[in-house]
Design an enzyme around this catalytic site. Structure first.
Site, short mmCIF file in Angstrom:
data_model
loop_
_atom_site.label_atom_id
_atom_site.label_comp_id
_atom_site.label_asym_id
_atom_site.label_seq_id
_atom_site.Cartn_x
_atom_site.Cartn_y
_atom_site.Cartn_z
N ASN A 191 -22.56 28.38 -39.92
CA ASN A 191 -21.46 28.58 -40.87
C ASN A 191 -21.65 27.82 -42.19
OD1 ASN A 191 -20.62 25.89 -40.45
ND2 ASN A 191 -19.15 26.45 -38.87
N GLU A 228 -36.95 11.09 -23.30
CA GLU A 228 -35.96 10.45 -22.43
C GLU A 228 -34.57 11.05 -22.58
OE1 GLU A 228 -39.41 7.76 -22.98
OE2 GLU A 228 -38.05 8.74 -24.43
N HIS A 235 -40.48 -1.92 -15.15
CA HIS A 235 -41.14 -2.76 -16.15
C HIS A 235 -40.12 -3.57 -16.95
CE1 HIS A 235 -44.35 -0.15 -14.93
NE2 HIS A 235 -45.23 -0.79 -15.69
#
Length: 615
Positions: free
Chosen positions: A177, A356, A405
């Site tokens: 739009n 991710e 980790h």
């Protein structure tokens, strides 16, 4: 419906969007008006949905990615007979199901919460993947996007993943739009610019006048007949369509129309059309969850094992026991150990690559279809997806997230790889559960426990091997803790979790040699926290030392201090955490430099006790 009736339905959706926003005194009617014809044709001609049975396995799925256009969605619900006009006019009011941006908490026809732009298409990919590879159903996933949100990188993560997976059951309807919140969008009405981008990712595209209902109908039909590719329908529309005072004009985003009554009259007045939405085809019921016996992997006390290894083995075992468990990974499955699930249950394993946001969005889509997703990556990289986690919480989604980790204990890789903010990030999510195991047997049990919880669950795992402290039959209730050392002579309490638990035990041994008895608490449940055990320790020892491989803010120390916010006296509290920016060093050097190794803990405990006895 014929062409004239479709056009009338589009006008009804515009009028009802204007009426809802006017009744609320707020909202986004102009953004709803631009897409009204797109919605009318979809609702009347192409959507297959049983509004009386929103869990029907054959239902198409619809996602309003441009969630601010919620008046349009609610107007469509009214046209389908799912809500009445009285409820429509409760839009945005206290206690109403019709919130400013849609959520599935009270509306069973809403797949996912939207409103943070750029999330609808990624979640739609998860829904479509579930249909293709898990549900084995023929439902379509329709996602209505705005053109402004195509500036979000997450949209293009979704575009690439959808094409890679050949999701021809996915249709993105882009309402072009031209106008965003503060002015024109980057590409305006240049449909070709958007088409080139989608085509580059491998999508079939259709460019169309979004106010020509017959053209829109043909575009939807073309999407349905396209095999092997997702389809993007790029529809040129006008914001505020049909009302001269607002049509294609800047400065009116997020505002009710200046004169709603005049606008409604210009649109031809209220209508009361009812749409008979096509019923879904017969489809098999959603998967059942077999009551299989979870047989956890086992380690003997004194062994050395990494909690990430235990996670991988336990997850594979859980997949054997529960057919509803699916696993997603961000192209680090060999490090997170999620690949162990992939080897045993490849049909329920999804590689999301280094995306991710898309990984978490896929998990949200699969959770909406009744699956129990575990999504894993490095703890540091989950920060990229935090907005998706936040919105999943608003949806009431059930996600199991795993960050490996974590902390400076990973050693030489340096700070870019160290999750040092993850506990704070996950604790801040509404209704979340945050778990941080210290050994292999504890990890295995918590992996199983996560599957039975609600909301966002987060498990923090460690890279390096550590001692197995608990026996394989030990239980670890969520919200609990374990007191590993205790006596009637305790003069302070060491509170640790994960990698710092073995360090706290060594520190307690060192303090004992100095004649200082120290209690040691393994606070594996960081949220909810075991308030009773912490308060008892404070009453009996008077001094607490928290030690965490995490930044000072928002982690274990804050969780512990939060146990004393009910007006009771706060104990003497020392908080050991990572306060400086680490570099590259061995894990042992990192822990010492951060002041969270056994030597540092013992020194802090000794100083705390000495200060406590100074007259």
């Amino acid at each position: 419906m014929n062409t004239g009736e479709l056009a009338e339905l589009g006008q009804q959706l515009r009028v009802d969007s204007v009426r809802a926003a006017a009744a609320a005194g707020s909202g986004h009617p102009t953004s709803s008006m631009s897409a009204a014809d797109l919605m009318a044709v979809l609702l009347a001609r192409h959507l297959h949905y049983d509004f009386d049975h929103p869990d029907h396995p054959g239902n198409d799925r619809f996602v309003l990615s441009k969630g601010h256009a919620s008046p349009l969605m609610y107007a469509a619900f009214k046209a389908a007979g799912a809500i009445d006009d009285e409820e429509l006019l409760t839009f945005r009011k206290l206690g109403s199901r019709l919130e400013g941006h849609p959520t599935p908490r009270q509306l069973p026809w809403v797949e996912t919460a939207t409103g943070s732009l750029g999330q609808g298409l990624p979640v739609g990919v998860g829904l479509a993947l579930a249909g293709k590879r898990l549900d084995h159903a023929d439902y379509r996933v329709w996602v209505l996007c705005g053109d402004s949100e195509l500036a979000e990188g997450s949209v293009w993560e979704a575009a690439e993943h959808a094409a890679y997976e050949h999701l021809d059951n996915l249709v993105a309807i882009v309402d072009v739009n031209r106008l965003g919140q503060r002015g024109p969008t980057r590409h305006g009405h240049d449909l070709d610019a958007y088409a080139r981008r989608f085509q580059a990712f491998g999508w079939h595209t259709v460019e169309v006048d979004g106010h020509d209902v017959d053209a829109v109908d043909r575009a939807y039909g073309e999407a349905l007949s396209t095999a092997g590719q997702p389809t993007a329908i790029l529809a040129r529309t006008l914001k505020g369509r049909g009302v001269e005072a607002v049509q294609d004009r800047e400065g009116l985003h997020g505002k009710p129309l200046p004169d709603a009554e005049e606008a409604i009259a210009e649109l031809g007045g209220p209508r009361d059309l009812t749409v008979r939405v096509h019923q879904p085809p017969d489809a098999r019921a959603l998967h059942s969850v077999p009551a299989g016996q979870f047989t956890p992997p086992r380690w003997d006390r004194g062994e050395e094992a990494a909690t990430r290894d235990a996670f991988g083995e336990a997850l594979a075992a859980l997949g054997t026991a529960r057919a509803d468990v699916v696993v997603l990974d961000g192209e680090v499955g060999d490090s997170t150990r999620a690949e162990q699930f992939a080897k045993e249950h490849p049909e329920r394993y999804f590689e999301c690559y280094i995306a991710e946001q898309q990984m978490v969005a896929t998990a949200v889509g699969m959770a909406a279809r009744g699956w129990t997703p575990y999504a894993a990556t490095f703890a540091a990289f989950l920060t990229r997806a935090h907005d998706f986690v936040r919105m999943a919480s608003i949806s009431g989604s059930g996600l199991c997230l795993v960050g490996s980790h974590a902390g400076v204990a990973i050693g030489q890789d340096g700070p870019s790889q160290m999750g040092l903010e993850d506990l704070a990030m996950m604790r801040a999510v509404h209704g979340s559960t945050v778990l941080y195991p210290c050994d292999a047997n504890q990890t295995a049990r918590l992996v199983e426990a996560m599957a039975g919880l609600d909301g966002i669950r987060y498990l923090r795992t460690s890279r390096g091997a550590g001692p197995v402290i608990y026996g394989p039959d030990e239980r670890f209730p969520v919200g609990g803790s374990k007191v590993l050392r205790s006596s009637g002579e305790d003069r302070l309490t060491l509170v640790a979790a994960g990698i710092t638990v073995p360090e706290a035990l060594k520190a307690a041994d060192a303090l004992a040699e100095l004649g200082i008895a120290a209690r040691v608490i393994d606070l594996y449940s960081v949220k909810p926290v075991d308030r009773d055990t912490l308060r008892r320790a404070a009453d009996e020892t008077g001094c607490l030392v928290t030690v965490e491989d995490h930044h000072l803010e928002g982690g274990l120390g804050d969780a512990v201090s939060g146990a004393f916010t009910d007006g009771r006296p706060v104990p003497r509290l020392v908080r050991l955490a990572v306060r400086s920016m680490p570099g590259s060093a061995t894990p042992e050097e990192q822990l010492h430099a951060a002041g969270i190794d056994a030597e540092s803990i013992a020194a802090a405990g000794r100083l705390l006790v000495e200060e406590a006895i100074v007259p």
